[in-house]
Design a protein around this motif. Structure first.
Motif, PDB file in Angstrom:
ATOM      1  N   SER A  39       0.830  -1.409   0.297  1.00  0.00           N
ATOM      2  CA  SER A  39      -0.226   0.006  -0.441  1.00  0.00           C
ATOM      3  C   SER A  39       0.949   1.471  -0.057  1.00  0.00           C
ATOM      4  N   ASN A  40       0.557   2.588  -1.022  1.00  0.00           N
ATOM      5  CA  ASN A  40       1.146   3.828  -1.023  1.00  0.00           C
ATOM      6  C   ASN A  40       0.880   4.240  -0.171  1.00  0.00           C
ATOM      7  N   ASP A  41      -0.471   3.838   0.875  1.00  0.00           N
ATOM      8  CA  ASP A  41      -1.658   4.960   1.428  1.00  0.00           C
ATOM      9  C   ASP A  41      -0.186   4.957   2.855  1.00  0.00           C
ATOM     10  N   ILE A  42      -0.476   6.300   3.416  1.00  0.00           N
ATOM     11  CA  ILE A  42       0.369   6.875   5.046  1.00  0.00           C
ATOM     12  C   ILE A  42      -0.407   7.034   5.576  1.00  0.00           C
ATOM     13  N   GLU A  43      -0.281   6.646   6.649  1.00  0.00           N
ATOM     14  CA  GLU A  43      -0.559   6.702   8.463  1.00  0.00           C
ATOM     15  C   GLU A  43      -0.696   8.126   8.551  1.00  0.00           C
ATOM     16  N   PHE A  44      -1.602   8.630   8.661  1.00  0.00           N
ATOM     17  CA  PHE A  44      -1.484  10.306   9.432  1.00  0.00           C
ATOM     18  C   PHE A  44      -0.652  10.384  10.325  1.00  0.00           C
ATOM     19  N   GLN A  45      -1.012  10.173  11.058  1.00  0.00           N
ATOM     20  CA  GLN A  45      -0.844   9.927  12.453  1.00  0.00           C
ATOM     21  C   GLN A  45       0.623   9.727  12.166  1.00  0.00           C
ATOM     22  N   LEU A  46       1.210   8.599  11.900  1.00  0.00           N
ATOM     23  CA  LEU A  46       2.458   8.471  11.947  1.00  0.00           C
ATOM     24  C   LEU A  46       3.234   9.239  11.272  1.00  0.00           C
ATOM     25  N   ALA A  47       3.361   9.874   9.886  1.00  0.00           N
ATOM     26  CA  ALA A  47       3.563  10.886   9.402  1.00  0.00           C
ATOM     27  C   ALA A  47       3.764  12.098   9.638  1.00  0.00           C
ATOM     28  N   LEU A  48       2.708  12.366  10.483  1.00  0.00           N
ATOM     29  CA  LEU A  48       2.582  13.583  11.238  1.00  0.00           C
ATOM     30  C   LEU A  48       3.485  13.802  12.737  1.00  0.00           C
ATOM     31  N   GLY A  49       3.802  12.537  13.247  1.00  0.00           N
ATOM     32  CA  GLY A  49       5.084  12.020  14.625  1.00  0.00           C
ATOM     33  C   GLY A  49       6.335  12.966  13.820  1.00  0.00           C
ATOM     34  N   SER A  50       5.917  11.889  12.432  1.00  0.00           N
ATOM     35  CA  SER A  50       7.243  11.539  11.660  1.00  0.00           C
ATOM     36  C   SER A  50       8.112  12.900  11.552  1.00  0.00           C
ATOM     37  N   ILE A  51       6.611  13.622  10.503  1.00  0.00           N
ATOM     38  CA  ILE A  51       6.670  15.587  11.110  1.00  0.00           C
ATOM     39  C   ILE A  51       7.178  16.455  12.073  1.00  0.00           C
ATOM     40  N   TYR A  52       6.250  15.829  12.676  1.00  0.00           N
ATOM     41  CA  TYR A  52       6.798  16.451  14.157  1.00  0.00           C
ATOM     42  C   TYR A  52       8.550  16.115  15.003  1.00  0.00           C
ATOM     43  N   GLU A  53       8.620  14.865  14.823  1.00  0.00           N
ATOM     44  CA  GLU A  53      10.083  15.034  15.283  1.00  0.00           C
ATOM     45  C   GLU A  53      11.377  15.437  14.627  1.00  0.00           C
ATOM     46  N   LEU A  54      10.884  15.372  13.123  1.00  0.00           N
ATOM     47  CA  LEU A  54      11.672  15.889  11.859  1.00  0.00           C
ATOM     48  C   LEU A  54      11.856  17.827  13.124  1.00  0.00           C
ATOM     49  N   LEU A  55      10.430  18.183  12.623  1.00  0.00           N
ATOM     50  CA  LEU A  55      10.915  19.764  12.998  1.00  0.00           C
ATOM     51  C   LEU A  55      10.756  19.757  14.777  1.00  0.00           C
ATOM     52  N   LYS A  56      11.310  18.760  14.868  1.00  0.00           N
ATOM     53  CA  LYS A  56      11.775  18.677  16.740  1.00  0.00           C
ATOM     54  C   LYS A  56      13.725  19.098  16.704  1.00  0.00           C
ATOM     55  N   ASP A  57      13.909  17.815  15.267  1.00  0.00           N
ATOM     56  CA  ASP A  57      15.358  17.853  15.050  1.00  0.00           C
ATOM     57  C   ASP A  57      16.090  18.920  14.548  1.00  0.00           C
ATOM     58  N   ILE A  58      15.555  20.157  13.885  1.00  0.00           N
ATOM     59  CA  ILE A  58      15.900  21.263  12.779  1.00  0.00           C
ATOM     60  C   ILE A  58      15.471  22.903  13.553  1.00  0.00           C
ATOM     61  N   GLN A  59      14.728  22.692  14.119  1.00  0.00           N
ATOM     62  CA  GLN A  59      14.068  23.608  15.004  1.00  0.00           C
ATOM     63  C   GLN A  59      14.568  24.746  14.804  1.00  0.00           C
ATOM     64  N   ASP A  60      15.374  24.654  15.484  1.00  0.00           N
ATOM     65  CA  ASP A  60      17.397  25.830  15.571  1.00  0.00           C
ATOM     66  C   ASP A  60      18.489  25.640  14.503  1.00  0.00           C
ATOM     67  N   PHE A  61      17.721  25.693  13.621  1.00  0.00           N
ATOM     68  CA  PHE A  61      19.436  25.663  12.701  1.00  0.00           C
ATOM     69  C   PHE A  61      18.728  27.116  12.005  1.00  0.00           C
ATOM     70  N   GLU A  62      19.685  27.343  11.754  1.00  0.00           N
ATOM     71  CA  GLU A  62      19.652  29.033  11.433  1.00  0.00           C
ATOM     72  C   GLU A  62      18.407  29.068  10.079  1.00  0.00           C
ATOM     73  N   ASP A  63      19.248  28.106   8.475  1.00  0.00           N
ATOM     74  CA  ASP A  63      18.560  27.759   7.531  1.00  0.00           C
ATOM     75  C   ASP A  63      17.745  27.041   7.485  1.00  0.00           C
ATOM     76  N   PHE A  64      16.415  27.086   8.330  1.00  0.00           N
ATOM     77  CA  PHE A  64      15.748  26.448   9.252  1.00  0.00           C
ATOM     78  C   PHE A  64      14.536  26.574   7.894  1.00  0.00           C
ATOM     79  N   ASP A  65      14.522  27.019   6.985  1.00  0.00           N
ATOM     80  CA  ASP A  65      13.196  27.445   5.850  1.00  0.00           C
ATOM     81  C   ASP A  65      13.827  26.964   4.667  1.00  0.00           C
ATOM     82  N   GLU A  66      15.267  26.730   4.831  1.00  0.00           N
ATOM     83  CA  GLU A  66      15.917  27.161   3.681  1.00  0.00           C
ATOM     84  C   GLU A  66      15.973  25.339   2.899  1.00  0.00           C
TER      85      GLU A  66
END
Length: 154
Positions: A39-66
């Motif tokens: 299946s190529n469907d994502i589980e949106f709760q897992l996707a949100l968790g993954s996005i959250y963890e990514l944001l936590k990891d890079i939130q303080d990077f100066e070039d975040f937007d880039e």
């Protein structure tokens, strides 16, 4: 950068649409034949968790937007590889499928070629519309409340 800024309804929709596109294109490149049915469907709760963890990891990077979209594509691809490996564990164990090079390409930002990027860009609008229907204002509020609870615990 505040994590909560990325969990407004509009940002949730945008993040999920992009995550799903990157995930599906990455998974499609892994599925070389029709014998691999996944299946190529994502589980949106897992996707949100993954996005959250990514944001936590890079939130303080100066070039975040880039770097955010590139890092999101890498995370989506890594999640696709993980699910692919889980579905094809015996073939991976027997070295019939080699994932180390794929993982290295993802980490080195060499995985997505121009065709794959074009597919993502061409399909973004339809993905945004899909998630616009799924992420209602009420669901976005519930997601934000869950995020606030999670942030309090950390």
């Amino acid at each position: 950068m505040h994590i909560k800024e990325h969990f407004t309804r509009k940002k949730i929709i945008d993040n999920l649409a992009r995550y799903e596109l990157f995930y599906q294109v990455a998974l499609g490149s892994l599925l070389k034949s029709d014998s691999n049915k996944m299946s190529n469907d994502i589980e949106f709760q897992l996707a949100l968790g993954s996005i959250y963890e990514l944001l936590k990891d890079i939130q303080d990077f100066e070039d975040f937007d880039e770097i955010y979209e590139t890092e999101l594509s890498k995370q989506s691809a890594m999640d696709a590889v993980q699910n692919f490996v889980n579905e094809n564990l015996e073939a991976v164990k027997n070295s019939e499928i080699k994932v180390e090079e794929i993982i290295n390409d993802i980490n080195d930002n060499k995985f997505f070629n121009q065709t794959m990027i074009d597919i993502c860009n061409d399909n973004l609008q339809s993905q945004l519309q899909k998630w616009e229907h799924i992420i209602t204002p009420q669901l976005a509020l519930a997601i934000m409340q869950s995020l606030e609870e999670l942030e309090k615990q950390q």
